[in-house]
Motif scaffolding. Structure first.
Motif, PDB file in Angstrom:
ATOM      1  N   GLY A  82       0.777  -1.402  -0.005  1.00 56.51           N
ATOM      2  CA  GLY A  82      -0.021  -0.026  -0.018  1.00 56.51           C
ATOM      3  C   GLY A  82       0.904   1.119   0.118  1.00 56.51           C
ATOM      4  O   GLY A  82       1.839   1.156   0.148  1.00 56.51           O
ATOM      5  N   LEU A 238      -6.112  -2.536   6.411  1.00 59.95           N
ATOM      6  CA  LEU A 238      -5.352  -3.690   5.963  1.00 59.95           C
ATOM      7  C   LEU A 238      -6.232  -4.468   5.093  1.00 59.95           C
ATOM      8  O   LEU A 238      -5.781  -5.194   4.142  1.00 59.95           O
ATOM      9  CB  LEU A 238      -4.481  -4.524   6.989  1.00 59.95           C
ATOM     10  CG  LEU A 238      -3.463  -3.640   7.526  1.00 59.95           C
ATOM     11  CD1 LEU A 238      -2.647  -4.374   8.631  1.00 59.95           C
ATOM     12  CD2 LEU A 238      -2.493  -2.981   6.389  1.00 59.95           C
ATOM     13  N   ALA A 241      -6.146  -2.914   1.660  1.00 58.09           N
ATOM     14  CA  ALA A 241      -4.952  -3.354   1.245  1.00 58.09           C
ATOM     15  C   ALA A 241      -4.778  -4.880   0.709  1.00 58.09           C
ATOM     16  O   ALA A 241      -4.384  -5.253  -0.389  1.00 58.09           O
ATOM     17  CB  ALA A 241      -3.771  -2.844   2.187  1.00 58.09           C
ATOM     18  N   ASN A 244      -6.801  -5.313  -2.397  1.00 54.16           N
ATOM     19  CA  ASN A 244      -6.389  -4.764  -3.736  1.00 54.16           C
ATOM     20  C   ASN A 244      -5.074  -5.525  -3.996  1.00 54.16           C
ATOM     21  O   ASN A 244      -4.807  -5.758  -5.475  1.00 54.16           O
ATOM     22  CB  ASN A 244      -6.018  -3.185  -3.493  1.00 54.16           C
ATOM     23  CG  ASN A 244      -7.204  -2.285  -3.943  1.00 54.16           C
ATOM     24  OD1 ASN A 244      -7.648  -2.180  -4.882  1.00 54.16           O
ATOM     25  ND2 ASN A 244      -7.804  -2.294  -2.460  1.00 54.16           N
ATOM     26  N   SER A 245      -4.370  -5.961  -3.122  1.00 55.74           N
ATOM     27  CA  SER A 245      -3.057  -6.657  -3.380  1.00 55.74           C
ATOM     28  C   SER A 245      -3.404  -7.928  -4.041  1.00 55.74           C
ATOM     29  O   SER A 245      -2.485  -8.448  -4.982  1.00 55.74           O
ATOM     30  CB  SER A 245      -2.242  -6.810  -2.224  1.00 55.74           C
ATOM     31  OG  SER A 245      -1.860  -5.618  -1.511  1.00 55.74           O
ATOM     32  N   THR A 250      -2.927  -1.251  -5.654  1.00 55.76           N
ATOM     33  CA  THR A 250      -3.113  -0.503  -4.396  1.00 55.76           C
ATOM     34  C   THR A 250      -4.506   0.092  -4.295  1.00 55.76           C
ATOM     35  O   THR A 250      -4.851   0.453  -5.507  1.00 55.76           O
ATOM     36  CB  THR A 250      -1.802   0.530  -4.416  1.00 55.76           C
ATOM     37  OG1 THR A 250      -1.751   1.086  -5.691  1.00 55.76           O
ATOM     38  CG2 THR A 250      -0.563  -0.250  -4.182  1.00 55.76           C
ATOM     39  N   TYR A 251      -4.815   0.332  -3.101  1.00 54.30           N
ATOM     40  CA  TYR A 251      -5.859   1.070  -2.799  1.00 54.30           C
ATOM     41  C   TYR A 251      -6.036   2.512  -3.743  1.00 54.30           C
ATOM     42  O   TYR A 251      -6.987   2.793  -4.280  1.00 54.30           O
ATOM     43  CB  TYR A 251      -6.223   1.088  -1.400  1.00 54.30           C
ATOM     44  CG  TYR A 251      -7.706   2.096  -0.826  1.00 54.30           C
ATOM     45  CD1 TYR A 251      -8.614   1.752  -1.434  1.00 54.30           C
ATOM     46  CD2 TYR A 251      -7.382   3.125  -0.034  1.00 54.30           C
ATOM     47  CE1 TYR A 251      -9.715   2.195  -1.189  1.00 54.30           C
ATOM     48  CE2 TYR A 251      -8.215   3.817   0.517  1.00 54.30           C
ATOM     49  CZ  TYR A 251      -9.749   3.339  -0.167  1.00 54.30           C
ATOM     50  OH  TYR A 251     -10.804   4.067   0.401  1.00 54.30           O
TER      51      TYR A 251
END
Ligand SMILES: *Cc1c(COP(=O)(O)O)cnc(C)c1O
Length: 379
Positions: A82, A238, A241, A244-245, A250-251
């Protein structure tokens, strides 16, 4: 190329003594020219393109897979990233990893900051903070009421490293600030639940990003705290995060050049032999530095215990009659930069990064340059 500053003594280091690259800073640190060239080569199709499209997502995917290889991650561990750097991750951890109470080993500027963030969080109990004098590290103590142990792999402000192991008998998560240690010091993923860092140190990229290797237990903790209804700012969440990961994103918008250089460094590390290669290379640089300091009549390794002397960030005290500020300024005037000590430590000291990108031969050259400068200052 060389920037001469006016307040440095007028000493010219002979060209044959100079390192091939003069960057010895502890972060941002030396970026390999090959990585910068690769970025320049890809610039017109990569920079300035959407981070939600395949071009960028494939770099993030390569980076995540590369880190998985580098750290030989067991099944179930995930590489999460992130924006905001390690400092941001501390705040995220106070929301998403600490359930009630954390224990912190505080032995320098960086390790004290996560402790301060936990102490300031109104939704947590006061943390237990175990301190030790600058130049040493404390040891974690298992406690029934501690649900997260906050360790630091390498205290960048003092040049102390500590081995990472689970505190005997502890049931809480082990969270390790490995910002300057990750990629240069050995670690066994089975001993950590959150091993977090930023790319401007061993990973020879720019700052602004955080990465966390999370164990199944850490992933469960994030999910459980989310389900508990605790309010978490989205930027520090998190679970967002992690989601997204998993999509190699990333956010919010990341720095694309940073991601690219980071991926280049991880690829290079893995091609050269992975963590075995990098840790051996850093150990070799450290051997050169500390052997030189011990055999010189004006320099002494700051960290008394040889086992605790960092292999990635070396700190060397200079004798009373030798002005470390003048030495660092003279080095800087000769193109050798960022050997100044950590400001707040307030010692007559030089601090030298020996991250994987730094050539061990350049550390040897730097030592010869310091000896030359000290001799010239005395005459
Ligand atoms: C550099 C460093 C940090 C700070 O990292 P940022 O990305 O600037 O927030 C934290 N911890 C350690 C051990 C560091 O070396």
């Amino acid at each position: 190329m060389i920037a001469y500053v006016t307040d440095a003594p007028d000493i010219r280091i002979p060209a044959n003594l100079l390192p091939t690259d003069g960057r010895f800073g502890s972060g941002p640190s030396k970026i390999r020219p090959e990585a910068v060239a690769a970025l320049a080569e890809s610039a017109s199709t990569y920079l300035g393109t959407s981070h939600r499209q395949k071009t960028v997502k494939s770099v993030v995917g390569s980076l995540r897979a590369g880190l998985r290889d580098l750290f030989s991650l067991p099944e179930g561990y995930e590489v999460v990233l992130g924006n905001g750097g390690t400092t941001c991750f501390w705040d995220a951890a106070t929301f998403c990893l600490v359930e009630r109470k954390s224990q912190h080993l505080s032995f320098g500027e960086f390790s004290s900051k996560f402790a301060a963030a936990a102490a300031a969080a109104p939704h947590l109990d006061d943390p237990e903070v175990i301190t030790s004098p600058a130049g040493t590290h404390p040891t974690a103590v298992a406690r029934d009421d501690v649900d997260l142990y906050a360790l630091t792999h390498n205290e960048t402000s003092t040049g102390v490293m500590m081995p990472i192991t689970r505190p005997a008998g502890a049931s809480g998560l082990v969270a390790v600030d490995a910002t300057s240690g990750a990629g240069g010091l050995p670690v066994d993923a089975a001993d950590v639940d959150a091993y977090y860092f930023a790319p401007q140190k061993c990973f020879a990229s720019d700052g602004g990003l955080w990465v966390a290797v999370l164990s199944p237990a850490a992933l469960e903790r994030v999910a459980a705290l989310k389900a508990s209804g605790r309010w978490v700012p989205a930027f520090l969440d998190l679970s967002i995060a992690i989601d997204n990961s998993r999509l190699d994103q990333t956010y919010n918008t990341p720095a694309l050049a940073t991601l690219y250089l980071f991926d280049q460094q991880v690829r290079w590390m893995n091609e050269q032999g992975g963590l075995a290669f990098t840790t051996e290379r850093c150990a070799r640089s450290a051997e050169v530095l500390y052997t030189w300091a011990e055999s010189s009549d004006f320099a002494t390794p700051f960290v008394a215990n040889p086992e605790e002397r960092s292999r990635v960030v070396g700190t060397v005290d200079l004798a009373d009659g030798v002005d470390a500020k003048a030495v660092a300024a003279t080095l800087r005037a000769n193109g050798i930069v960022d050997t100044e000590p950590y400001r707040k430590l307030g010692r007559n000291q030089l601090r030298i990064a020996m991250f994987p990108a730094v050539e061990p031969d350049d550390v040897a050259a730097l030592c010869a340059c310091i000896t030359h400068v000290v001799g010239a200052l005395a005459s």
